[in-house]
Design a protein around this motif. Structure first.
Motif, mmCIF file in Angstrom:
data_model
loop_
_atom_site.group_PDB
_atom_site.id
_atom_site.type_symbol
_atom_site.label_atom_id
_atom_site.label_comp_id
_atom_site.label_asym_id
_atom_site.label_seq_id
_atom_site.Cartn_x
_atom_site.Cartn_y
_atom_site.Cartn_z
ATOM 1 N N VAL A 44 0.810 -1.152 -0.067
ATOM 2 C CA VAL A 44 0.014 -0.013 0.152
ATOM 3 C C VAL A 44 1.086 1.217 0.112
ATOM 4 C CG1 VAL A 44 -1.690 1.357 1.385
ATOM 5 C CG2 VAL A 44 -1.992 -1.166 1.048
ATOM 6 N N VAL A 45 1.953 1.142 0.777
ATOM 7 C CA VAL A 45 2.826 2.426 0.780
ATOM 8 C C VAL A 45 3.705 2.705 -0.591
ATOM 9 C CG1 VAL A 45 5.074 3.530 1.940
ATOM 10 C CG2 VAL A 45 3.028 2.415 3.325
ATOM 11 N N TRP A 46 3.875 1.367 -1.044
ATOM 12 C CA TRP A 46 4.515 1.308 -2.448
ATOM 13 C C TRP A 46 3.652 2.019 -3.512
ATOM 14 C CZ3 TRP A 46 9.493 1.665 -3.776
ATOM 15 C CH2 TRP A 46 10.473 0.934 -2.882
ATOM 16 N N ALA A 47 2.460 1.742 -3.396
ATOM 17 C CA ALA A 47 1.397 2.361 -4.389
ATOM 18 C C ALA A 47 1.192 3.562 -4.210
ATOM 19 C CB ALA A 47 0.001 1.492 -4.199
ATOM 20 N N ALA A 48 1.316 4.243 -3.002
ATOM 21 C CA ALA A 48 0.914 5.536 -2.393
ATOM 22 C C ALA A 48 2.275 6.523 -3.177
ATOM 23 C CB ALA A 48 0.867 5.739 -1.141
ATOM 24 N N VAL A 49 3.568 5.942 -2.823
ATOM 25 C CA VAL A 49 4.589 6.553 -3.339
ATOM 26 C C VAL A 49 4.684 6.586 -4.817
ATOM 27 C CG1 VAL A 49 7.048 6.329 -3.739
ATOM 28 C CG2 VAL A 49 6.149 5.863 -1.398
ATOM 29 N N VAL A 50 4.321 5.780 -5.660
ATOM 30 C CA VAL A 50 4.168 5.653 -6.987
ATOM 31 C C VAL A 50 2.983 6.634 -7.597
ATOM 32 C CG1 VAL A 50 3.726 4.340 -9.285
ATOM 33 C CG2 VAL A 50 4.998 3.304 -7.425
ATOM 34 N N THR A 51 1.949 6.660 -6.786
ATOM 35 C CA THR A 51 0.999 7.585 -7.209
ATOM 36 C C THR A 51 1.156 8.865 -6.941
ATOM 37 O OG1 THR A 51 -0.824 6.128 -6.534
ATOM 38 C CG2 THR A 51 -1.524 8.341 -6.584
ATOM 39 N N LYS A 70 -12.562 7.747 -18.872
ATOM 40 C CA LYS A 70 -11.521 8.375 -19.292
ATOM 41 C C LYS A 70 -10.431 7.969 -18.078
ATOM 42 C CE LYS A 70 -8.882 12.075 -20.845
ATOM 43 N NZ LYS A 70 -8.899 13.845 -21.099
ATOM 44 N N ALA A 71 -10.710 8.135 -16.918
ATOM 45 C CA ALA A 71 -10.061 8.064 -15.828
ATOM 46 C C ALA A 71 -9.678 6.655 -15.674
ATOM 47 C CB ALA A 71 -10.806 8.284 -14.450
ATOM 48 N N SER A 72 -10.621 5.506 -15.782
ATOM 49 C CA SER A 72 -10.232 4.195 -15.760
ATOM 50 C C SER A 72 -9.343 3.986 -16.662
ATOM 51 C CB SER A 72 -11.558 3.533 -15.691
ATOM 52 O OG SER A 72 -12.634 3.798 -14.736
ATOM 53 N N ALA A 73 -9.264 4.174 -18.006
ATOM 54 C CA ALA A 73 -8.370 3.899 -19.065
ATOM 55 C C ALA A 73 -7.197 4.506 -18.842
ATOM 56 C CB ALA A 73 -8.923 4.367 -20.358
ATOM 57 N N ILE A 74 -7.122 5.679 -18.405
ATOM 58 C CA ILE A 74 -5.758 6.346 -18.036
ATOM 59 C C ILE A 74 -5.079 5.475 -16.820
ATOM 60 C CG2 ILE A 74 -4.522 8.392 -16.889
ATOM 61 C CD1 ILE A 74 -6.695 10.228 -18.654
ATOM 62 N N ALA A 75 -5.774 5.182 -15.812
ATOM 63 C CA ALA A 75 -5.314 4.579 -14.542
ATOM 64 C C ALA A 75 -4.949 3.012 -15.035
ATOM 65 C CB ALA A 75 -6.399 4.340 -13.331
ATOM 66 N N LEU A 76 -5.517 2.544 -15.864
ATOM 67 C CA LEU A 76 -5.101 1.055 -16.266
ATOM 68 C C LEU A 76 -3.990 1.297 -17.170
ATOM 69 C CD1 LEU A 76 -5.882 -1.843 -16.531
ATOM 70 C CD2 LEU A 76 -6.953 -1.474 -18.660
ATOM 71 N N LEU A 77 -3.951 2.100 -18.024
ATOM 72 C CA LEU A 77 -2.524 2.453 -18.893
ATOM 73 C C LEU A 77 -1.325 2.492 -17.948
ATOM 74 C CD1 LEU A 77 -3.811 4.198 -21.718
ATOM 75 C CD2 LEU A 77 -3.261 1.980 -21.706
ATOM 76 N N LEU A 78 -1.409 3.502 -17.228
ATOM 77 C CA LEU A 78 -0.330 3.862 -16.070
ATOM 78 C C LEU A 78 -0.122 2.709 -15.148
ATOM 79 C CD1 LEU A 78 -1.315 7.637 -14.973
ATOM 80 C CD2 LEU A 78 0.462 6.876 -16.498
ATOM 81 N N PHE A 184 -3.832 1.040 -9.161
ATOM 82 C CA PHE A 184 -4.952 1.264 -9.981
ATOM 83 C C PHE A 184 -6.064 2.260 -9.383
ATOM 84 C CE2 PHE A 184 -9.251 0.267 -11.705
ATOM 85 C CZ PHE A 184 -9.105 0.524 -13.087
ATOM 86 N N VAL A 185 -6.440 1.680 -8.188
ATOM 87 C CA VAL A 185 -7.728 2.346 -7.418
ATOM 88 C C VAL A 185 -7.308 3.792 -7.192
ATOM 89 C CG1 VAL A 185 -9.108 2.157 -5.532
ATOM 90 C CG2 VAL A 185 -8.471 0.166 -6.618
ATOM 91 N N LEU A 186 -5.923 4.074 -6.659
ATOM 92 C CA LEU A 186 -5.670 5.259 -6.247
ATOM 93 C C LEU A 186 -5.560 6.181 -7.592
ATOM 94 C CD1 LEU A 186 -2.719 4.663 -3.680
ATOM 95 C CD2 LEU A 186 -5.030 5.472 -3.352
ATOM 96 N N LEU A 187 -4.959 5.786 -8.664
ATOM 97 C CA LEU A 187 -4.986 6.361 -9.946
ATOM 98 C C LEU A 187 -6.579 6.825 -10.317
ATOM 99 C CD1 LEU A 187 -1.846 4.724 -11.850
ATOM 100 C CD2 LEU A 187 -1.920 7.174 -10.355
ATOM 101 N N ARG A 188 -7.210 5.699 -10.256
ATOM 102 C CA ARG A 188 -8.723 5.738 -10.672
ATOM 103 C C ARG A 188 -9.483 7.007 -10.004
ATOM 104 N NH1 ARG A 188 -12.775 6.987 -11.571
ATOM 105 N NH2 ARG A 188 -14.806 6.084 -12.403
ATOM 106 N N THR A 189 -9.172 7.033 -8.629
ATOM 107 C CA THR A 189 -9.964 8.141 -7.786
ATOM 108 C C THR A 189 -9.244 9.172 -7.265
ATOM 109 O OG1 THR A 189 -9.580 6.427 -5.765
ATOM 110 C CG2 THR A 189 -11.427 6.178 -6.983
#
Length: 356
Positions: A44-51, A70-78, A184-189
């Protein structure tokens, strides 16, 4: 009604007790939640750092509208890009190792039957004679029956080591998958979550707390940039020395050096092994060139370039950046590379505010 009215005092006491009980309940619930997910706090911390590192890019791509599809597509690609960034180097190095497996197996078979000859350069090194004597007694003879190899004999040892390595590999894969899911969830929301976080911090700690949070996020972002960019730079420069020295698979070694260089002072492990290989094959000049190039590149990068890059982003002095990186890694592990500079940023902000 007067503030000293006898009915107001019990009401104030009741409200105070309720606030204390509510605070205790929140602390207990947060503690229980962290205890439940304790094995996944790292991902979770790693995901927060990458976000945090990808945040400017996410805002630039998504735009002000941030439509759900669009947000879901961008989050998936990233998320896929981050996954490839982690997986591809491992696959490349593994594939290179597998391609050399035939020669490695033949060398290992010969070593078991005949032993490993003492390198000619070893007695010339400091304390080399003692090492050469130990090598002759343990490794230069057939490895079957060698004192150094006795503890490796037996099926139980092999099975134990195999299970341990397999468990670590499986755990790493699970944590990577969980990290990518959280990412993905963090980037999506992202925008909604960021607004909620800013409001919560502002409500709890005021504008000073909000500014501190922004500065800490900038420190994390600068640390990621410094580690990745400087790591690839070190790998490229030392890779030139690999090519000029005639090392086989110089591209794969450069990639491995770049990955190691993302961690402070880990690149020397790779180029020292490469230099040792050159020494053992009679190329003393090439080995010295690789060692000298690697030492200069790592010294300049670790002591000047990387702290300056991170310090300019976080607006931290050189020593605080260096202590933050090294102390964070020692205290929290790999993720401490990013936590350390963020904490140093918080310390610097609090110090400056208190000095005003």
């Amino acid at each position: 009604m007067s503030s000293n009215h006898p009915l107001l005092s019990p009401m104030r006491d009741t409200r105070k007790a309720q606030r204390i009980a509510w605070l205790v309940l929140n602390v207990v619930l947060i503690g229980l939640a962290l205890w439940v997910i304790r094995d996944f706090i790292g991902p979770v911390v790693w995901a927060a750092v990458v976000t945090i590192a990808l945040w400017p890019l996410l805002l630039r791509i998504s735009g002000p509208q941030h439509e759900p599809r669009k947000a879901s597509a961008i989050a998936l690609l990233l998320t896929i890009a981050v996954g490839l960034f982690v997986v591809v180097p491992v696959v490349v190095v593994f594939a290179q190792t597998v391609s050399e497996m035939h020669d490695l197996a033949a060398w290992f078979k010969d070593a078991i039957a005949n032993g490993i000859p003492v390198p000619a350069f070893l007695p010339k090194l400091p304390f080399g004679s003692q090492v050469a004597d130990w090598w002759s007694a343990n490794l230069a003879r057939p490895l079957i029956g060698s004192p150094a190899m006795e503890q490796l004999h037996g099926t139980a040892t092999v099975v134990t080591v195999g299970r341990h390595v397999g468990f670590l590999a499986l755990r790493g894969i699970v944590h990577l998958g969980f990290m990518l899911l959280v990412l993905f969830v963090l980037l999506r929301t992202g925008p909604q979550l960021a607004d909620q976080s800013v409001r919560a911090v502002r409500r709890l700690f005021g504008m000073a707390g909000a500014r501190l949070a922004v500065r800490m996020a900038a420190a994390v972002r600068g640390t990621v940039t410094g580690l990745v960019v400087v790591g690839f730079g070190e790998g490229a420069l030392i890779g030139i020395a690999y090519v000029l020295a005639g090392l086989p698979h110089a591209a794969a070694l450069s990639l491995l050096t770049a990955i190691a260089a993302m961690l402070p002072f880990c690149a020397p492990i790779v180029f020292c092994v490469a230099a040792l290989w050159l020494f053992s094959h009679g190329s003393a000049t090439g080995a010295f060139a690789v060692l000298a190039t690697g030492a200069v590149v790592v010294f300049v990068a670790e002591h000047f370039v990387r702290p300056v890059m991170i310090g300019n982003t976080a607006r931290l002095p050189f020593l605080l950046v260096l202590f933050g990186i090294l102390g964070g890694a020692q205290t929290f592990g790999l993720v401490g590379l990013f936590i350390g500079p963020a904490l140093m940023t918080a310390l610097a902000v609090v110090w400056r505010d208190s000095a005003q």
